[in-house]
Write a protein that holds these residues in place. Sequence first.
Motif, PDB file in Angstrom:
ATOM      1  N   GLY A  98      32.362  33.029  28.974  1.00  0.00           N
ATOM      2  CA  GLY A  98      33.544  33.849  28.676  1.00  0.00           C
ATOM      3  C   GLY A  98      34.045  34.503  29.952  1.00  0.00           C
ATOM      4  N   SER A  99      33.244  35.428  30.466  1.00  0.00           N
ATOM      5  CA  SER A  99      33.609  36.143  31.690  1.00  0.00           C
ATOM      6  C   SER A  99      32.324  36.441  32.461  1.00  0.00           C
ATOM      7  N   THR A 100      32.323  36.170  33.756  1.00  0.00           N
ATOM      8  CA  THR A 100      31.104  36.463  34.550  1.00  0.00           C
ATOM      9  C   THR A 100      30.835  37.965  34.547  1.00  0.00           C
ATOM     10  N   ASN A 101      31.902  38.793  34.498  1.00  0.00           N
ATOM     11  CA  ASN A 101      31.674  40.244  34.454  1.00  0.00           C
ATOM     12  C   ASN A 101      30.957  40.635  33.164  1.00  0.00           C
ATOM     13  N   ASP A 102      31.384  40.050  32.032  1.00  0.00           N
ATOM     14  CA  ASP A 102      30.739  40.408  30.770  1.00  0.00           C
ATOM     15  C   ASP A 102      29.270  39.998  30.783  1.00  0.00           C
ATOM     16  N   ARG A 122      33.755  27.760  35.102  1.00  0.00           N
ATOM     17  CA  ARG A 122      34.904  27.931  34.217  1.00  0.00           C
ATOM     18  C   ARG A 122      34.715  29.215  33.421  1.00  0.00           C
ATOM     19  N   GLN A 123      35.783  30.010  33.280  1.00  0.00           N
ATOM     20  CA  GLN A 123      35.741  31.191  32.419  1.00  0.00           C
ATOM     21  C   GLN A 123      36.742  30.993  31.283  1.00  0.00           C
ATOM     22  N   THR A 124      36.300  31.241  30.060  1.00  0.00           N
ATOM     23  CA  THR A 124      37.237  31.077  28.944  1.00  0.00           C
ATOM     24  C   THR A 124      37.916  32.397  28.604  1.00  0.00           C
ATOM     25  N   ASP A 125      37.386  33.496  29.148  1.00  0.00           N
ATOM     26  CA  ASP A 125      37.956  34.811  28.843  1.00  0.00           C
ATOM     27  C   ASP A 125      37.897  35.693  30.091  1.00  0.00           C
ATOM     28  N   GLY A 126      38.312  35.106  31.236  1.00  0.00           N
ATOM     29  CA  GLY A 126      38.260  35.850  32.501  1.00  0.00           C
ATOM     30  C   GLY A 126      39.177  37.065  32.425  1.00  0.00           C
ATOM     31  N   ARG A 127      38.709  38.190  32.944  1.00  0.00           N
ATOM     32  CA  ARG A 127      39.474  39.431  32.831  1.00  0.00           C
ATOM     33  C   ARG A 127      39.906  39.954  34.180  1.00  0.00           C
ATOM     34  N   GLY A 128      41.113  40.509  34.211  1.00  0.00           N
ATOM     35  CA  GLY A 128      41.611  41.147  35.419  1.00  0.00           C
ATOM     36  C   GLY A 128      41.700  42.641  35.202  1.00  0.00           C
ATOM     37  N   ARG A 129      42.308  43.342  36.146  1.00  0.00           N
ATOM     38  CA  ARG A 129      42.454  44.792  36.016  1.00  0.00           C
ATOM     39  C   ARG A 129      43.467  45.113  34.914  1.00  0.00           C
ATOM     40  N   ARG A 130      43.350  46.328  34.384  1.00  0.00           N
ATOM     41  CA  ARG A 130      44.311  46.868  33.437  1.00  0.00           C
ATOM     42  C   ARG A 130      44.531  45.965  32.224  1.00  0.00           C
ATOM     43  N   SER A 133      44.550  39.178  31.820  1.00  0.00           N
ATOM     44  CA  SER A 133      43.564  38.100  31.858  1.00  0.00           C
ATOM     45  C   SER A 133      43.597  37.454  33.247  1.00  0.00           C
ATOM     46  N   TRP A 134      42.492  36.785  33.582  1.00  0.00           N
ATOM     47  CA  TRP A 134      42.390  36.095  34.872  1.00  0.00           C
ATOM     48  C   TRP A 134      42.181  34.626  34.568  1.00  0.00           C
ATOM     49  N   VAL A 135      43.191  33.832  34.849  1.00  0.00           N
ATOM     50  CA  VAL A 135      43.141  32.413  34.486  1.00  0.00           C
ATOM     51  C   VAL A 135      42.852  31.606  35.746  1.00  0.00           C
ATOM     52  N   ARG A 193      51.425  36.492  48.789  1.00  0.00           N
ATOM     53  CA  ARG A 193      50.986  35.900  47.512  1.00  0.00           C
ATOM     54  C   ARG A 193      49.509  36.197  47.268  1.00  0.00           C
ATOM     55  N   LYS A 194      49.176  36.357  45.987  1.00  0.00           N
ATOM     56  CA  LYS A 194      47.797  36.747  45.662  1.00  0.00           C
ATOM     57  C   LYS A 194      46.861  35.539  45.713  1.00  0.00           C
ATOM     58  N   ILE A 195      45.741  35.721  46.420  1.00  0.00           N
ATOM     59  CA  ILE A 195      44.757  34.637  46.517  1.00  0.00           C
ATOM     60  C   ILE A 195      43.438  35.041  45.855  1.00  0.00           C
ATOM     61  N   ALA A 196      43.207  36.352  45.712  1.00  0.00           N
ATOM     62  CA  ALA A 196      41.943  36.796  45.106  1.00  0.00           C
ATOM     63  C   ALA A 196      42.114  38.176  44.490  1.00  0.00           C
ATOM     64  N   GLY A 197      41.298  38.437  43.474  1.00  0.00           N
ATOM     65  CA  GLY A 197      41.307  39.749  42.829  1.00  0.00           C
ATOM     66  C   GLY A 197      39.884  40.206  42.550  1.00  0.00           C
ATOM     67  N   ILE A 198      39.738  41.512  42.396  1.00  0.00           N
ATOM     68  CA  ILE A 198      38.405  42.092  42.212  1.00  0.00           C
ATOM     69  C   ILE A 198      38.453  43.046  41.023  1.00  0.00           C
ATOM     70  N   LEU A 199      37.469  42.939  40.158  1.00  0.00           N
ATOM     71  CA  LEU A 199      37.384  43.831  38.992  1.00  0.00           C
ATOM     72  C   LEU A 199      36.020  44.511  39.016  1.00  0.00           C
ATOM     73  N   GLY A 215      33.215  42.054  40.148  1.00  0.00           N
ATOM     74  CA  GLY A 215      33.621  40.680  39.801  1.00  0.00           C
ATOM     75  C   GLY A 215      34.739  40.215  40.715  1.00  0.00           C
ATOM     76  N   VAL A 216      34.602  39.010  41.212  1.00  0.00           N
ATOM     77  CA  VAL A 216      35.574  38.493  42.182  1.00  0.00           C
ATOM     78  C   VAL A 216      36.068  37.117  41.742  1.00  0.00           C
ATOM     79  N   GLY A 217      37.370  36.941  41.765  1.00  0.00           N
ATOM     80  CA  GLY A 217      37.955  35.621  41.507  1.00  0.00           C
ATOM     81  C   GLY A 217      38.781  35.219  42.717  1.00  0.00           C
TER      82      GLY A 217
HETATM   83  C1  BTN Z   1      42.560  41.397  39.187  1.00  0.00           C
HETATM   84  O1  BTN Z   1      43.145  41.021  40.205  1.00  0.00           O
HETATM   85  O2  BTN Z   1      43.173  41.890  38.242  1.00  0.00           O
HETATM   86  C2  BTN Z   1      41.067  41.258  39.122  1.00  0.00           C
HETATM   87  C3  BTN Z   1      40.653  39.849  38.813  1.00  0.00           C
HETATM   88  C4  BTN Z   1      39.156  39.691  38.746  1.00  0.00           C
HETATM   89  C5  BTN Z   1      38.745  38.329  38.263  1.00  0.00           C
HETATM   90  C6  BTN Z   1      37.280  38.100  38.375  1.00  0.00           C
HETATM   91  S1  BTN Z   1      36.840  36.419  38.118  1.00  0.00           S
HETATM   92  C7  BTN Z   1      35.157  36.857  38.087  1.00  0.00           C
HETATM   93  C8  BTN Z   1      35.043  38.140  37.315  1.00  0.00           C
HETATM   94  N1  BTN Z   1      34.958  37.877  35.891  1.00  0.00           N
HETATM   95  C9  BTN Z   1      36.016  38.330  35.229  1.00  0.00           C
HETATM   96  O3  BTN Z   1      36.203  38.220  33.997  1.00  0.00           O
HETATM   97  N2  BTN Z   1      36.882  38.904  36.072  1.00  0.00           N
HETATM   98  C10 BTN Z   1      36.388  38.884  37.427  1.00  0.00           C
END
Ligand code: BTN
Length: 334
Positions: A98-102, A122-130, A133-135, A193-199, A215-217
């Motif tokens: 689902g999500s590596t953070n979870d 692969r994440q089926t429910d990757g999450r971003g800030r606020r 979702s993180w696809v 342009r966005k290349i990576a995000g951190i949660l 968590g880093v994508g």
């Molecule tokens: C953002 O820019 O909003 C943060 C994105 C963070 C995505 C990563 S991918 C690995 C980890 N697992 C998640 O569900 N989210 C973070």
Amino acid sequence: MTPELAASESAEQVLAFLAEAGDDAVSGEAISDKLGLTRAAVWKHVEALRGQGYRIDAVATRGYRLVAVPDRLRALELRPLLNTHDVGQVLHCFESIGSTNDQAKALADDGAGHGEVVVAERQTDGRGRRGRSWVMAPGRNVAFSVILRPASLPTSRAPELTLVASLAVCDALRRAGVEAGIKWPNDILVHGRKIAGILTELAAEPDQVHWVVVGVGVNVNARSEDFPPELRDQATSVLLERGQPAPRALFLAACLTLFEEWYDRHAEEGFDPIREAWTARSVTLGREVVVTLDGREVVGQAEALDPSGALLVRTAAGVERITSGDVALLRPRC
Ligand code: BTN
């Protein structure tokens, strides 16, 4: 230890030695001296690694050179490439999750140790800030979460760890040949342009941090068509920036190794060196920004990072100290 396990450990050590040498070749003699193996055993391990998809060239009179690693994110590929004492020494690798953070949060609740890392293809429910979702396209990018148990970090300073992580990701991207910079607090951008995000998520009481999950994508080998149409002009990847794919295992190992270096520096020297390094990599400071927070907008010039990691924005009414929110960059720096 079974003979099979011993052989795979020696093969990992040979691989680690070759990986450490980078683009340089290493002689069979140096490997056998260092690892206490016969030259024939070294050759056997090199052959076994080739059989698993590693490209190891034999360079005339100079020895072996690691040219390419298989594009998989598993402990076998990652562990020999890590140069860390804690981070990634325990790896939980998943094909799909689902999500590596979870997963990391569940492991942390169950007592997982400092530095354990969750990685997924692969994440089926990757999450971003606020709540976003993180696809990401499976098998092309990198998604991981690091469990941290900071020994004596007050809860109020935990957000500094997001900035620590952003330094590591930015530096790993620069090493991969991409001109990355950091947009406050935790977006990594290339040419806007966005290349990576951190949660970053944590479990804490006012006077004690139980655990932090960072968590880093990172969009590593994503093609334009891998992004949803509405994000295509806002997102980028290492592949799109430099025109050739990057070996994901090497990239992830660099992220983890650099993360530990910056984390240790933060633990030993505090936030000052982080702030200085962050400022040098910032694409936010000196820019006109609009910060959206709690339903209102703050418009002004991003001036500095304060000693606790908050963004100082000079507005018509004075300086606002921003501790959370979304930052949009307006005019480029002249
Ligand atoms: C953002 O820019 O909003 C943060 C994105 C963070 C995505 C990563 S991918 C690995 C980890 N697992 C998640 O569900 N989210 C973070």
